[in-house]
Motif scaffolding. Structure first.
Motif, short mmCIF file in Angstrom:
data_model
loop_
_atom_site.label_atom_id
_atom_site.label_comp_id
_atom_site.label_asym_id
_atom_site.label_seq_id
_atom_site.Cartn_x
_atom_site.Cartn_y
_atom_site.Cartn_z
N ALA A 170 1.49 -4.64 58.60
CA ALA A 170 2.51 -5.28 57.78
C ALA A 170 3.11 -4.28 56.79
CB ALA A 170 1.93 -6.48 57.04
N PHE A 171 2.24 -3.51 56.14
CA PHE A 171 2.72 -2.46 55.24
C PHE A 171 3.51 -1.41 56.00
CE2 PHE A 171 1.80 1.88 53.74
CZ PHE A 171 2.52 1.87 52.55
N GLY A 172 2.98 -1.01 57.17
CA GLY A 172 3.63 0.04 57.94
C GLY A 172 5.05 -0.31 58.33
N VAL A 173 5.30 -1.55 58.75
CA VAL A 173 6.65 -1.96 59.13
C VAL A 173 7.61 -1.75 57.97
CG1 VAL A 173 8.10 -3.95 59.71
CG2 VAL A 173 5.94 -3.60 60.90
N TRP A 201 11.28 -8.35 59.56
CA TRP A 201 10.04 -7.62 59.75
C TRP A 201 9.02 -8.35 60.62
CZ3 TRP A 201 5.22 -9.40 58.12
CH2 TRP A 201 5.23 -10.54 57.30
N VAL A 202 9.20 -9.65 60.85
CA VAL A 202 8.21 -10.39 61.63
C VAL A 202 8.18 -9.89 63.08
CG1 VAL A 202 7.53 -12.65 62.50
CG2 VAL A 202 8.40 -12.44 60.16
N GLY A 203 9.35 -9.73 63.70
CA GLY A 203 9.40 -9.22 65.07
C GLY A 203 8.80 -7.83 65.20
N GLY A 255 5.04 -7.98 64.93
CA GLY A 255 4.41 -8.41 66.17
C GLY A 255 4.28 -7.26 67.17
N ARG A 256 5.32 -6.43 67.26
CA ARG A 256 5.23 -5.27 68.16
C ARG A 256 4.17 -4.28 67.68
NH1 ARG A 256 8.88 -4.43 72.08
NH2 ARG A 256 10.66 -5.86 72.20
N PHE A 257 4.11 -4.06 66.37
CA PHE A 257 3.10 -3.17 65.83
C PHE A 257 1.70 -3.67 66.19
CE2 PHE A 257 4.64 -0.18 62.35
CZ PHE A 257 5.91 -0.05 62.89
N ALA A 265 12.72 -0.08 63.40
CA ALA A 265 14.18 -0.02 63.31
C ALA A 265 14.86 -1.17 64.04
CB ALA A 265 14.68 1.31 63.88
N GLY A 266 14.07 -1.96 64.77
CA GLY A 266 14.65 -3.07 65.53
C GLY A 266 15.30 -2.63 66.82
#
Length: 263
Positions: free
Chosen positions: A79-82, A100-102, A105-107, A170-171
């Motif tokens: 969460a912090f990393g995103v 940041w939620v999407g 989830g990938r992270f 970055a999405g």
């Protein structure tokens, strides 16, 4: 069609950028990561409040604090990393407007796969090392070389796929093939940046931990609560700083390599 020329990202420049971005803006790290940091700090002192003989007769219960720490670390550090990746790529003002939620989830997906792969590799290495014991010097040397080759291969693969994280933040996910192609010729440069950016901090943490817990007994005795809190605080803060340093390194590589590919 021939491939585009390989871009060589400078290791010293990226390493200095990581130190500057993190240690000159510690307030920004705390602003983004204060809640995950507090959660992890609370989890880190759970062993201090459990009975000394907790899980003595049950392996699953004995491993519960470590499992809780592993899960909480994955959730909170990612969460912090995103957010920290987004701050490096878009600026702190731009990061606030990014979803940041999407990406989170990938992270988590990437982290889960990494845990599975590393777990399988460690288990394989352990089995091989156990089988090589007392089989003669030649067998043990071969076993060591195989273990070393596995470690190097894992490190190389992690570096080649590392841009999955900044791309997700970055999405604009690039997938395994895209990450592999983007890091062509830079895998060991990424590894060197990881090492130079984080090794001094890791060594410092080990020195502090060793000094704090020197002479503390085991068995039925336990370190004072203050030392558990100190260990949790130092370890948790170090985890966040290492995550922040790694994120700056990979954001720099992502920015330079993706921009070069697009141009």
């Amino acid at each position: 069609m021939s491939e585009s020329p390989i871009v060589k990202v400078p290791v010293p420049e990226v390493t200095v950028a990581a130190y500057r971005a993190v240690f000159s803006r510690l307030g920004a790290v705390l602003e983004i990561g204060w809640l995950p940091l507090l959660i992890l700090l609370g989890v880190s002192i759970v062993p201090a409040v459990l009975p000394v003989d907790f899980g003595a007769d049950n392996t699953a219960l004995r491993a519960l604090p470590d499992f809780l720490d592993l899960v909480a670390g994955a959730l909170c550090l990612n969460a912090f990393g995103v957010r920290w990746y987004q701050a490096q790529l878009f600026g702190h003002a731009g990061a606030a407007a990014r979803p940041w939620v999407g990406p989170w989830g990938r992270f988590l997906l990437y982290t889960f796969v990494l845990y599975v792969v590393l777990g399988a590799a460690v288990a394989s290495v352990f089995v091989l090392a156990t089988a090589a014991q007392d089989r003669g010097l030649a067998i043990e040397i071969v076993s060591f070389l195989v273990d070393l080759a596995v470690a190097v291969a894992l490190l190389f693969t992690m570096a080649r796929l590392s841009l999955l994280f900044p791309a997700a933040a970055a999405g604009e996910p690039i997938g395994l093939r895209g990450a592999w192609r983007a890091t062509r010729g830079n895998a060991w440069r990424i590894v060197l940046c990881w090492f130079f950016a984080t090794a001094p901090l890791l060594i410092g943490v080990q020195i502090v931990m060793g000094a704090a817990f020197a002479g503390v007994g085991g068995g039925a005795t336990r370190a004072p609560m203050g030392l558990f809190i100190l260990r949790g605080l130092v370890g948790t803060v170090a985890d966040f700083l290492i995550e922040a340093l790694d994120a700056v390194v990979l954001a720099e590589f992502y920015r330079r390599l993706i921009e070069a590919a697009e141009s």
